[in-house]
Design a protein around this motif. Structure first.
Motif, PDB file in Angstrom:
ATOM      1  N   ARG A  45       0.818  -1.221   0.000  1.00  0.00           N
ATOM      2  CA  ARG A  45       0.000   0.000   0.000  1.00  0.00           C
ATOM      3  C   ARG A  45       0.852   1.272   0.000  1.00  0.00           C
ATOM      4  NH1 ARG A  45      -4.297  -1.649   4.729  1.00  0.00           N
ATOM      5  NH2 ARG A  45      -5.253  -3.374   3.598  1.00  0.00           N
ATOM      6  N   HIS A  46       2.156   1.096   0.196  1.00  0.00           N
ATOM      7  CA  HIS A  46       3.018   2.260   0.395  1.00  0.00           C
ATOM      8  C   HIS A  46       4.227   2.277  -0.540  1.00  0.00           C
ATOM      9  CE1 HIS A  46       0.636   3.101   3.948  1.00  0.00           C
ATOM     10  NE2 HIS A  46       0.742   1.819   4.231  1.00  0.00           N
ATOM     11  N   THR A  47       4.180   1.507  -1.610  1.00  0.00           N
ATOM     12  CA  THR A  47       5.252   1.528  -2.599  1.00  0.00           C
ATOM     13  C   THR A  47       4.654   1.763  -3.979  1.00  0.00           C
ATOM     14  OG1 THR A  47       5.197  -0.869  -3.030  1.00  0.00           O
ATOM     15  CG2 THR A  47       6.657  -0.110  -1.265  1.00  0.00           C
ATOM     16  N   THR A  48       5.393   2.467  -4.835  1.00  0.00           N
ATOM     17  CA  THR A  48       4.866   2.763  -6.162  1.00  0.00           C
ATOM     18  C   THR A  48       4.735   1.512  -7.017  1.00  0.00           C
ATOM     19  OG1 THR A  48       7.091   3.335  -6.928  1.00  0.00           O
ATOM     20  CG2 THR A  48       5.685   5.153  -6.196  1.00  0.00           C
ATOM     21  N   PHE A  49       5.496   0.469  -6.702  1.00  0.00           N
ATOM     22  CA  PHE A  49       5.379  -0.789  -7.438  1.00  0.00           C
ATOM     23  C   PHE A  49       4.294  -1.691  -6.852  1.00  0.00           C
ATOM     24  CE2 PHE A  49       9.913   0.268  -8.385  1.00  0.00           C
ATOM     25  CZ  PHE A  49       9.750   0.450  -9.744  1.00  0.00           C
ATOM     26  N   ALA A  50       3.663  -1.256  -5.761  1.00  0.00           N
ATOM     27  CA  ALA A  50       2.566  -1.980  -5.099  1.00  0.00           C
ATOM     28  C   ALA A  50       2.948  -3.411  -4.747  1.00  0.00           C
ATOM     29  CB  ALA A  50       1.298  -1.946  -5.948  1.00  0.00           C
ATOM     30  N   ILE A  51       4.149  -3.562  -4.182  1.00  0.00           N
ATOM     31  CA  ILE A  51       4.588  -4.876  -3.720  1.00  0.00           C
ATOM     32  C   ILE A  51       5.119  -4.765  -2.301  1.00  0.00           C
ATOM     33  CG2 ILE A  51       5.162  -5.696  -6.041  1.00  0.00           C
ATOM     34  CD1 ILE A  51       8.123  -5.270  -5.290  1.00  0.00           C
ATOM     35  N   GLY A  52       5.146  -5.884  -1.618  1.00  0.00           N
ATOM     36  CA  GLY A  52       5.752  -5.932  -0.294  1.00  0.00           C
ATOM     37  C   GLY A  52       4.807  -6.471   0.755  1.00  0.00           C
ATOM     38  N   GLY A  53       5.368  -7.323   1.598  1.00  0.00           N
ATOM     39  CA  GLY A  53       4.615  -7.905   2.697  1.00  0.00           C
ATOM     40  C   GLY A  53       4.439  -6.909   3.835  1.00  0.00           C
ATOM     41  N   PRO A  54       3.911  -7.392   4.960  1.00  0.00           N
ATOM     42  CA  PRO A  54       3.547  -6.490   6.049  1.00  0.00           C
ATOM     43  C   PRO A  54       4.731  -5.999   6.889  1.00  0.00           C
ATOM     44  CG  PRO A  54       3.093  -8.739   6.670  1.00  0.00           C
ATOM     45  CD  PRO A  54       3.525  -8.776   5.236  1.00  0.00           C
ATOM     46  N   ALA A  55       4.612  -4.772   7.352  1.00  0.00           N
ATOM     47  CA  ALA A  55       5.517  -4.239   8.373  1.00  0.00           C
ATOM     48  C   ALA A  55       4.906  -4.593   9.721  1.00  0.00           C
ATOM     49  CB  ALA A  55       5.643  -2.732   8.237  1.00  0.00           C
ATOM     50  N   ASP A  56       5.734  -5.042  10.654  1.00  0.00           N
ATOM     51  CA  ASP A  56       5.203  -5.355  11.985  1.00  0.00           C
ATOM     52  C   ASP A  56       4.435  -4.161  12.540  1.00  0.00           C
ATOM     53  OD1 ASP A  56       6.387  -7.877  11.875  1.00  0.00           O
ATOM     54  OD2 ASP A  56       8.126  -7.287  13.084  1.00  0.00           O
ATOM     55  N   VAL A  57       5.063  -2.974  12.467  1.00  0.00           N
ATOM     56  CA  VAL A  57       4.430  -1.734  12.909  1.00  0.00           C
ATOM     57  C   VAL A  57       4.725  -0.666  11.864  1.00  0.00           C
ATOM     58  CG1 VAL A  57       4.330   0.035  14.710  1.00  0.00           C
ATOM     59  CG2 VAL A  57       4.740  -2.346  15.345  1.00  0.00           C
TER      60      VAL A  57
END
Length: 145
Positions: free
Chosen positions: A28-40
């Motif tokens: 939700r926070h990258t322009t490539f719309a990839i990436g797993g969850p941040a703990d916080v």
């Protein structure tokens, strides 16, 4: 290191001008719309809130990653352990005397260039097409056209 719930409680107690999310998908926070969850995932709205959040993270020895608007950033599907501190909400832009533009770390370079143009300033044209945020610099010296 403290647990995620303990960290969130400490952050909420230390600062009210902040948004905090648990297991926030980095997609939700990258322009490539990839990436797993941040703990916080932490979004301070002011410099003071950022300072308080960083103080809390350091005191609890929580690893953290500072990010802006996620331009050209690749995050693993495994996500980010610890905390992600996102400065995208800190996007104020002010024009002072003698062409000095002061902006928050979350201000987009293109927005800074547009503001300089509207104010009749030169010196920020280079930033017009760069898809990223200002980051830590904070001040541009421009001059009147």
């Amino acid at each position: 290191m403290v647990t995620t719930q303990e960290l969130i409680a400490l952050l909420q107690e230390a600062e009210s001008d902040i948004e905090i999310y648990e297991n926030e998908p980095m997609s939700r926070h990258t322009t490539f719309a990839i990436g797993g969850p941040a703990d916080v995932f932490i979004q301070p709205k002011t410099v003071g809130a950022l300072q308080n959040a960083l103080r809390c993270l350091r005191q609890t020895e929580t690893p953290y990653l500072m990010v802006g608007n996620g331009s050209n950033m690749l995050v693993s599907d495994a996500g980010v352990r610890g905390a992600v501190v996102c400065t995208s909400e800190m996007d104020h832009i002010a024009v002072g005397t003698r062409g000095r533009i002061t902006a928050g770390a979350g201000a987009l370079l293109s927005a800074i260039a547009r503001r300089a143009q509207r104010e009749g300033l030169t010196g920020a044209e280079f930033a017009g097409g760069i898809p990223r945020q200002l980051g830590g610099r904070g001040i541009y010296e421009c001059r009147r056209v």
